[in-house]
Design a protein around this motif. Structure first.
Motif, PDB file in Angstrom:
ATOM      1  N   GLU A 156      -8.395  -0.521  -1.610  1.00 14.86           N
ATOM      2  CA  GLU A 156      -9.636   0.187  -1.247  1.00 14.86           C
ATOM      3  C   GLU A 156      -9.419   1.106  -0.049  1.00 14.86           C
ATOM      4  O   GLU A 156     -10.373   1.654   0.514  1.00 14.86           O
ATOM      5  CB  GLU A 156     -10.745  -0.831  -0.926  1.00 14.86           C
ATOM      6  N   ARG A 157      -8.165   1.235   0.342  1.00 11.17           N
ATOM      7  CA  ARG A 157      -7.772   2.126   1.438  1.00 11.17           C
ATOM      8  C   ARG A 157      -8.285   1.667   2.794  1.00 11.17           C
ATOM      9  O   ARG A 157      -8.589   2.496   3.670  1.00 11.17           O
ATOM     10  CB  ARG A 157      -8.212   3.559   1.166  1.00 11.17           C
ATOM     11  N   THR A 158      -8.434   0.366   2.963  1.00  9.62           N
ATOM     12  CA  THR A 158      -8.753  -0.170   4.284  1.00  9.62           C
ATOM     13  C   THR A 158      -7.478  -0.692   4.922  1.00  9.62           C
ATOM     14  O   THR A 158      -6.535  -1.083   4.224  1.00  9.62           O
ATOM     15  CB  THR A 158      -9.785  -1.304   4.194  1.00  9.62           C
ATOM     16  N   THR A 159      -7.456  -0.702   6.245  1.00  9.59           N
ATOM     17  CA  THR A 159      -6.289  -1.200   6.977  1.00  9.59           C
ATOM     18  C   THR A 159      -6.712  -2.278   7.965  1.00  9.59           C
ATOM     19  O   THR A 159      -7.836  -2.274   8.470  1.00  9.59           O
ATOM     20  CB  THR A 159      -5.586  -0.067   7.737  1.00  9.59           C
ATOM     21  N   ALA A 197       0.493   5.887  -2.900  1.00 13.38           N
ATOM     22  CA  ALA A 197       0.116   5.198  -4.128  1.00 13.38           C
ATOM     23  C   ALA A 197       0.919   5.681  -5.328  1.00 13.38           C
ATOM     24  O   ALA A 197       1.155   4.918  -6.272  1.00 13.38           O
ATOM     25  CB  ALA A 197      -1.378   5.370  -4.380  1.00 13.38           C
ATOM     26  N   THR A 198       1.333   6.929  -5.303  1.00 17.52           N
ATOM     27  CA  THR A 198       2.078   7.457  -6.451  1.00 17.52           C
ATOM     28  C   THR A 198       3.458   6.828  -6.553  1.00 17.52           C
ATOM     29  O   THR A 198       4.033   6.755  -7.641  1.00 17.52           O
ATOM     30  CB  THR A 198       2.206   8.978  -6.357  1.00 17.52           C
ATOM     31  N   LYS A 199       3.976   6.390  -5.422  1.00 17.35           N
ATOM     32  CA  LYS A 199       5.311   5.803  -5.405  1.00 17.35           C
ATOM     33  C   LYS A 199       5.278   4.290  -5.197  1.00 17.35           C
ATOM     34  O   LYS A 199       6.320   3.644  -5.198  1.00 17.35           O
ATOM     35  CB  LYS A 199       6.147   6.442  -4.303  1.00 17.35           C
ATOM     36  N   PHE A 205      -1.047  -4.310  -9.784  1.00 15.80           N
ATOM     37  CA  PHE A 205      -2.436  -4.329 -10.167  1.00 15.80           C
ATOM     38  C   PHE A 205      -3.192  -3.215  -9.438  1.00 15.80           C
ATOM     39  O   PHE A 205      -2.833  -2.833  -8.321  1.00 15.80           O
ATOM     40  CB  PHE A 205      -3.072  -5.674  -9.825  1.00 15.80           C
ATOM     41  N   SER A 206      -4.242  -2.737 -10.044  1.00 16.04           N
ATOM     42  CA  SER A 206      -5.019  -1.670  -9.409  1.00 16.04           C
ATOM     43  C   SER A 206      -5.725  -2.190  -8.161  1.00 16.04           C
ATOM     44  O   SER A 206      -5.930  -1.448  -7.202  1.00 16.04           O
ATOM     45  CB  SER A 206      -6.040  -1.093 -10.384  1.00 16.04           C
ATOM     46  N   ILE A 207      -6.133  -3.449  -8.164  1.00 16.98           N
ATOM     47  CA  ILE A 207      -6.750  -4.066  -6.992  1.00 16.98           C
ATOM     48  C   ILE A 207      -5.711  -4.967  -6.343  1.00 16.98           C
ATOM     49  O   ILE A 207      -5.252  -5.939  -6.937  1.00 16.98           O
ATOM     50  CB  ILE A 207      -7.991  -4.883  -7.366  1.00 16.98           C
ATOM     51  N   HIS A 208      -5.346  -4.637  -5.121  1.00 17.92           N
ATOM     52  CA  HIS A 208      -4.305  -5.415  -4.462  1.00 17.92           C
ATOM     53  C   HIS A 208      -4.257  -5.037  -2.993  1.00 17.92           C
ATOM     54  O   HIS A 208      -5.018  -4.170  -2.548  1.00 17.92           O
ATOM     55  CB  HIS A 208      -2.940  -5.120  -5.101  1.00 17.92           C
ATOM     56  N   ARG A 209      -3.349  -5.665  -2.292  1.00 20.91           N
ATOM     57  CA  ARG A 209      -3.071  -5.241  -0.930  1.00 20.91           C
ATOM     58  C   ARG A 209      -1.570  -5.356  -0.685  1.00 20.91           C
ATOM     59  O   ARG A 209      -0.880  -6.190  -1.265  1.00 20.91           O
ATOM     60  CB  ARG A 209      -3.862  -6.060   0.090  1.00 20.91           C
ATOM     61  N   MET A 210      -1.101  -4.505   0.185  1.00 18.77           N
ATOM     62  CA  MET A 210       0.300  -4.518   0.587  1.00 18.77           C
ATOM     63  C   MET A 210       0.348  -4.460   2.096  1.00 18.77           C
ATOM     64  O   MET A 210      -0.536  -3.868   2.728  1.00 18.77           O
ATOM     65  CB  MET A 210       1.065  -3.336  -0.011  1.00 18.77           C
ATOM     66  N   GLY A 211       1.374  -5.046   2.652  1.00 18.06           N
ATOM     67  CA  GLY A 211       1.446  -5.018   4.102  1.00 18.06           C
ATOM     68  C   GLY A 211       2.741  -5.571   4.639  1.00 18.06           C
ATOM     69  O   GLY A 211       3.705  -5.792   3.900  1.00 18.06           O
ATOM     70  N   TRP A 212       2.741  -5.763   5.933  1.00 14.03           N
ATOM     71  CA  TRP A 212       3.903  -6.263   6.654  1.00 14.03           C
ATOM     72  C   TRP A 212       3.529  -7.495   7.460  1.00 14.03           C
ATOM     73  O   TRP A 212       2.472  -7.528   8.103  1.00 14.03           O
ATOM     74  CB  TRP A 212       4.446  -5.187   7.590  1.00 14.03           C
ATOM     75  N   LEU A 249       9.648   1.343   9.114  1.00 10.99           N
ATOM     76  CA  LEU A 249       9.994   0.478   7.998  1.00 10.99           C
ATOM     77  C   LEU A 249       9.363   1.025   6.727  1.00 10.99           C
ATOM     78  O   LEU A 249       8.247   1.551   6.760  1.00 10.99           O
ATOM     79  CB  LEU A 249       9.487  -0.947   8.238  1.00 10.99           C
ATOM     80  N   SER A 250      10.084   0.885   5.626  1.00  7.64           N
ATOM     81  CA  SER A 250       9.560   1.306   4.332  1.00  7.64           C
ATOM     82  C   SER A 250       9.726   0.183   3.326  1.00  7.64           C
ATOM     83  O   SER A 250      10.673  -0.607   3.410  1.00  7.64           O
ATOM     84  CB  SER A 250      10.289   2.554   3.832  1.00  7.64           C
ATOM     85  N   CYS A 251       8.800   0.121   2.392  1.00  8.02           N
ATOM     86  CA  CYS A 251       8.855  -0.909   1.345  1.00  8.02           C
ATOM     87  C   CYS A 251       8.430  -0.272   0.029  1.00  8.02           C
ATOM     88  O   CYS A 251       7.367   0.348  -0.055  1.00  8.02           O
ATOM     89  CB  CYS A 251       7.935  -2.062   1.690  1.00  8.02           C
ATOM     90  N   ALA A 252       9.260  -0.440  -0.973  1.00 12.82           N
ATOM     91  CA  ALA A 252       8.962   0.078  -2.304  1.00 12.82           C
ATOM     92  C   ALA A 252       8.697  -1.083  -3.248  1.00 12.82           C
ATOM     93  O   ALA A 252       9.503  -2.017  -3.317  1.00 12.82           O
ATOM     94  CB  ALA A 252      10.119   0.923  -2.811  1.00 12.82           C
ATOM     95  N   ALA A 253       7.584  -1.015  -3.958  1.00 18.38           N
ATOM     96  CA  ALA A 253       7.220  -2.051  -4.918  1.00 18.38           C
ATOM     97  C   ALA A 253       7.468  -1.554  -6.329  1.00 18.38           C
ATOM     98  O   ALA A 253       7.171  -0.404  -6.659  1.00 18.38           O
ATOM     99  CB  ALA A 253       5.758  -2.439  -4.744  1.00 18.38           C
TER     100      ALA A 253
END
Length: 114
Positions: free
Chosen positions: A53-56, A72-74, A28-35, A19-23
């Motif tokens: 912060e690159r934690t999972t 992060a670039t995309k 914001f620089s501080i955030h989280r993304m997920g499924w 699965l892919s998700c594009a935002a």
């Protein structure tokens, strides 16, 4: 913020999907993304998260089988799902949280046949 999810589909047990998700929008620089996922008759549940912060974080039920990754670039996150089980069948939702608001993608169906 808009979230566009892709991927999903029908696969046999033991198979794999990605699965892919594009935002887009104000990320914001501080955030989280997920499924998250929601199976019929059940509540929506966390599958995997990736923080700025690159934690999972993974649900216990998918540890060792699913991998979340981030570009992060995309502003995209991917969910690689392996060794799929029928109980993974659900609608999967992409999520972005900026510390104030939650944003949700449109959902994509994952069906695992036994």
């Amino acid at each position: 913020v808009q979230l566009q999810a892709s991927g999903g589909g029908l696969v046999q047990a033991g198979g794999s999907l990605r699965l892919s998700c594009a935002a887009s929008g104000s990320i914001f620089s501080i955030h989280r993304m997920g499924w998250y996922r929601q199976a019929p008759g059940k509540q929506r549940e966390l599958v995997a998260l990736f923080t700025s912060e690159r934690t999972t974080t993974y649900a216990d039920s998918v540890k060792g089988r699913f991998t979340i990754s981030r570009d992060a670039t995309k502003n995209t996150i991917d969910l690689q799902m392996k060794s799929l089980k029928p109980e993974d069948t659900a609608v999967y939702y992409c999520n972005y949280y900026n510390g104030f608001l939650n944003y949700w993608g449109q959902g994509t169906q994952v069906t695992v046949s036994s």
